[in-house]
Design a protein around this motif. Sequence first.
Motif, PDB file in Angstrom:
ATOM      1  N   TYR A 109       0.812  -1.219   0.000  1.00  0.00           N
ATOM      2  CA  TYR A 109       0.000   0.000   0.000  1.00  0.00           C
ATOM      3  C   TYR A 109       0.846   1.270   0.000  1.00  0.00           C
ATOM      4  CZ  TYR A 109       0.940   0.218   5.079  1.00  0.00           C
ATOM      5  OH  TYR A 109       1.543   0.282   6.310  1.00  0.00           O
ATOM      6  N   ALA A 110       0.152   2.354  -0.280  1.00  0.00           N
ATOM      7  CA  ALA A 110       0.739   3.690  -0.143  1.00  0.00           C
ATOM      8  C   ALA A 110      -0.394   4.631   0.213  1.00  0.00           C
ATOM      9  CB  ALA A 110       1.384   4.138  -1.452  1.00  0.00           C
ATOM     10  N   TYR A 111      -0.068   5.640   1.005  1.00  0.00           N
ATOM     11  CA  TYR A 111      -1.081   6.672   1.256  1.00  0.00           C
ATOM     12  C   TYR A 111      -0.431   8.040   1.318  1.00  0.00           C
ATOM     13  CZ  TYR A 111       0.189   6.168   6.289  1.00  0.00           C
ATOM     14  OH  TYR A 111       0.851   6.093   7.493  1.00  0.00           O
ATOM     15  N   PHE A 125       3.252  10.995   3.776  1.00  0.00           N
ATOM     16  CA  PHE A 125       3.000   9.828   2.935  1.00  0.00           C
ATOM     17  C   PHE A 125       3.748   8.628   3.495  1.00  0.00           C
ATOM     18  CE2 PHE A 125       6.813  11.784   1.252  1.00  0.00           C
ATOM     19  CZ  PHE A 125       7.642  10.697   1.006  1.00  0.00           C
ATOM     20  N   ARG A 126       3.295   7.445   3.104  1.00  0.00           N
ATOM     21  CA  ARG A 126       3.969   6.244   3.564  1.00  0.00           C
ATOM     22  C   ARG A 126       3.807   5.166   2.509  1.00  0.00           C
ATOM     23  NH1 ARG A 126       3.252   2.611   8.615  1.00  0.00           N
ATOM     24  NH2 ARG A 126       5.159   1.442   8.342  1.00  0.00           N
ATOM     25  N   ILE A 127       4.822   4.315   2.363  1.00  0.00           N
ATOM     26  CA  ILE A 127       4.714   3.201   1.418  1.00  0.00           C
ATOM     27  C   ILE A 127       5.091   1.909   2.133  1.00  0.00           C
ATOM     28  CG2 ILE A 127       5.152   4.574  -0.669  1.00  0.00           C
ATOM     29  CD1 ILE A 127       8.032   3.691  -0.631  1.00  0.00           C
ATOM     30  N   ASN A 128       4.519   0.804   1.669  1.00  0.00           N
ATOM     31  CA  ASN A 128       4.827  -0.490   2.266  1.00  0.00           C
ATOM     32  C   ASN A 128       4.826  -1.558   1.175  1.00  0.00           C
ATOM     33  OD1 ASN A 128       4.630  -3.036   3.613  1.00  0.00           O
ATOM     34  ND2 ASN A 128       3.993  -1.963   5.452  1.00  0.00           N
ATOM     35  N   ILE A 161       2.679   2.545  -6.368  1.00  0.00           N
ATOM     36  CA  ILE A 161       1.334   2.942  -5.931  1.00  0.00           C
ATOM     37  C   ILE A 161       1.349   4.431  -5.550  1.00  0.00           C
ATOM     38  CG2 ILE A 161      -0.522   2.576  -4.245  1.00  0.00           C
ATOM     39  CD1 ILE A 161       0.517  -0.357  -3.938  1.00  0.00           C
ATOM     40  N   LEU A 162       2.386   4.817  -4.786  1.00  0.00           N
ATOM     41  CA  LEU A 162       2.510   6.228  -4.389  1.00  0.00           C
ATOM     42  C   LEU A 162       2.649   7.123  -5.626  1.00  0.00           C
ATOM     43  CD1 LEU A 162       2.794   8.350  -2.079  1.00  0.00           C
ATOM     44  CD2 LEU A 162       5.261   8.043  -2.280  1.00  0.00           C
ATOM     45  N   ASN A 163       3.461   6.676  -6.594  1.00  0.00           N
ATOM     46  CA  ASN A 163       3.660   7.479  -7.806  1.00  0.00           C
ATOM     47  C   ASN A 163       2.353   7.725  -8.546  1.00  0.00           C
ATOM     48  OD1 ASN A 163       6.343   7.783  -7.320  1.00  0.00           O
ATOM     49  ND2 ASN A 163       7.023   6.174  -8.704  1.00  0.00           N
ATOM     50  N   CYS A 164       1.483   6.728  -8.488  1.00  0.00           N
ATOM     51  CA  CYS A 164       0.166   6.848  -9.112  1.00  0.00           C
ATOM     52  C   CYS A 164      -0.643   7.956  -8.415  1.00  0.00           C
ATOM     53  CB  CYS A 164      -0.528   5.489  -9.025  1.00  0.00           C
ATOM     54  SG  CYS A 164      -2.230   5.501  -9.505  1.00  0.00           S
ATOM     55  N   LEU A 165      -0.593   7.993  -7.071  1.00  0.00           N
ATOM     56  CA  LEU A 165      -1.283   9.052  -6.312  1.00  0.00           C
ATOM     57  C   LEU A 165      -0.661  10.423  -6.613  1.00  0.00           C
ATOM     58  CD1 LEU A 165      -1.692   7.325  -2.809  1.00  0.00           C
ATOM     59  CD2 LEU A 165      -3.487   7.751  -4.487  1.00  0.00           C
ATOM     60  N   LEU A 166       0.679  10.424  -6.752  1.00  0.00           N
ATOM     61  CA  LEU A 166       1.383  11.677  -7.042  1.00  0.00           C
ATOM     62  C   LEU A 166       1.004  12.204  -8.420  1.00  0.00           C
ATOM     63  CD1 LEU A 166       4.982  10.791  -5.751  1.00  0.00           C
ATOM     64  CD2 LEU A 166       3.417  12.393  -4.692  1.00  0.00           C
ATOM     65  N   SER A 167       0.960  11.306  -9.412  1.00  0.00           N
ATOM     66  CA  SER A 167       0.693  11.785 -10.771  1.00  0.00           C
ATOM     67  C   SER A 167      -0.737  12.289 -10.911  1.00  0.00           C
ATOM     68  CB  SER A 167       1.020  10.725 -11.816  1.00  0.00           C
ATOM     69  OG  SER A 167       0.129   9.651 -11.691  1.00  0.00           O
ATOM     70  N   GLU A 168      -1.645  11.747 -10.093  1.00  0.00           N
ATOM     71  CA  GLU A 168      -3.032  12.244 -10.120  1.00  0.00           C
ATOM     72  C   GLU A 168      -3.216  13.423  -9.149  1.00  0.00           C
ATOM     73  OE1 GLU A 168      -5.443  11.382 -12.098  1.00  0.00           O
ATOM     74  OE2 GLU A 168      -4.406   9.717 -13.067  1.00  0.00           O
ATOM     75  N   ASP A 169      -2.160  13.707  -8.388  1.00  0.00           N
ATOM     76  CA  ASP A 169      -2.177  14.778  -7.385  1.00  0.00           C
ATOM     77  C   ASP A 169      -3.304  14.586  -6.358  1.00  0.00           C
ATOM     78  OD1 ASP A 169      -1.165  16.945  -6.097  1.00  0.00           O
ATOM     79  OD2 ASP A 169      -2.320  18.409  -7.240  1.00  0.00           O
ATOM     80  N   ASN A 203       5.143  -2.592 -12.931  1.00  0.00           N
ATOM     81  CA  ASN A 203       4.075  -2.368 -13.902  1.00  0.00           C
ATOM     82  C   ASN A 203       2.714  -2.817 -13.353  1.00  0.00           C
ATOM     83  OD1 ASN A 203       3.114  -1.776 -16.646  1.00  0.00           O
ATOM     84  ND2 ASN A 203       2.799  -3.985 -16.752  1.00  0.00           N
ATOM     85  N   ALA A 204       2.695  -4.004 -12.717  1.00  0.00           N
ATOM     86  CA  ALA A 204       1.435  -4.568 -12.211  1.00  0.00           C
ATOM     87  C   ALA A 204       0.854  -3.713 -11.086  1.00  0.00           C
ATOM     88  CB  ALA A 204       1.663  -5.999 -11.736  1.00  0.00           C
ATOM     89  N   TYR A 205       1.695  -3.332 -10.121  1.00  0.00           N
ATOM     90  CA  TYR A 205       1.190  -2.524  -8.996  1.00  0.00           C
ATOM     91  C   TYR A 205       0.730  -1.148  -9.478  1.00  0.00           C
ATOM     92  CZ  TYR A 205       2.245  -5.976  -5.482  1.00  0.00           C
ATOM     93  OH  TYR A 205       2.225  -7.119  -4.724  1.00  0.00           O
ATOM     94  N   LYS A 206       1.495  -0.586 -10.421  1.00  0.00           N
ATOM     95  CA  LYS A 206       1.119   0.728 -10.955  1.00  0.00           C
ATOM     96  C   LYS A 206      -0.229   0.632 -11.672  1.00  0.00           C
ATOM     97  CE  LYS A 206       2.559   2.523 -14.887  1.00  0.00           C
ATOM     98  NZ  LYS A 206       3.461   2.985 -15.948  1.00  0.00           N
ATOM     99  N   ASN A 207      -0.379  -0.371 -12.530  1.00  0.00           N
ATOM    100  CA  ASN A 207      -1.606  -0.490 -13.318  1.00  0.00           C
ATOM    101  C   ASN A 207      -2.834  -0.838 -12.490  1.00  0.00           C
ATOM    102  OD1 ASN A 207      -1.212   0.119 -16.199  1.00  0.00           O
ATOM    103  ND2 ASN A 207       0.447  -1.342 -15.977  1.00  0.00           N
ATOM    104  N   ALA A 208      -2.646  -1.648 -11.445  1.00  0.00           N
ATOM    105  CA  ALA A 208      -3.772  -1.961 -10.554  1.00  0.00           C
ATOM    106  C   ALA A 208      -4.263  -0.679  -9.902  1.00  0.00           C
ATOM    107  CB  ALA A 208      -3.339  -2.976  -9.500  1.00  0.00           C
ATOM    108  N   CYS A 209      -3.305   0.127  -9.449  1.00  0.00           N
ATOM    109  CA  CYS A 209      -3.640   1.398  -8.802  1.00  0.00           C
ATOM    110  C   CYS A 209      -4.352   2.331  -9.788  1.00  0.00           C
ATOM    111  CB  CYS A 209      -2.368   2.057  -8.270  1.00  0.00           C
ATOM    112  SG  CYS A 209      -2.696   3.599  -7.393  1.00  0.00           S
ATOM    113  N   ILE A 210      -3.854   2.408 -11.010  1.00  0.00           N
ATOM    114  CA  ILE A 210      -4.475   3.257 -12.036  1.00  0.00           C
ATOM    115  C   ILE A 210      -5.924   2.823 -12.273  1.00  0.00           C
ATOM    116  CG2 ILE A 210      -4.451   3.779 -14.533  1.00  0.00           C
ATOM    117  CD1 ILE A 210      -1.326   3.856 -14.287  1.00  0.00           C
TER     118      ILE A 210
END
Length: 204
Positions: free
Chosen positions: A57-59, A68-71, A84-92, A116-123
């Motif tokens: 996760y990331a929040y 923020f925190r990542i795990n 996952i965090l990068n996905c939140l960052l890019s969507e601001d 790729n998988a974690y990023k795309n799931a988050c997207i």
Amino acid sequence: MLFDDTYKTIAENAEGIFRDKGSKFIAYAYPIRSEDEVKPILQSLRTEHAKARHFCYAYRLSPDRTVFRINDDGEPSGTAGRPILNCLLSEDITNALVVVVRYFGGTLLGVPGLINAYKNACIEAIKTATIISKTVNDIYQVEFDYLQMNDVMRLVKEESLMVLSQNFDIQCVLTFEVRKAQLNQVLAKFDKIEGLKHQYLHTI
């Protein structure tokens, strides 16, 4: 620079799914206000997905997006929480938690595959979420004498302040929420009411 007193978050829980080589990545996005909410969410997901291998996760928290925190929860370092965090960052987006639950499909995906998988799931989860804009508000408390009640209530009405709690006794206490951009003019008006004390509580 003017303080930007709005931020983006998600309106309600959302989920998305991404599959790769038999592995299933289910992303859950939650709007949250504090770190205390994270643990119960993780516990309920672990109960619901007892056979899943990883809960990464990331929040991001706070309107100024500083917390923020990542795990990676056992995945190779940097392959899960960070994407996952990068996905939140890019969507601001802030005041949000995304947990990706992974069911292992038997085939190793390697570092690029995992990222790729974690990023795309988050997207996918963010895509289904309703993204809303909120204003940064301060919570203040004012104390005043019962005789000044009319002045105070008139000001509350004029400035459309959101009253969170009120206790009208001989000494009255009122807690209200005010948009940060509006704060200085509101406090200036309160300062004109004799004997009134105001105190900053916190920002939401």
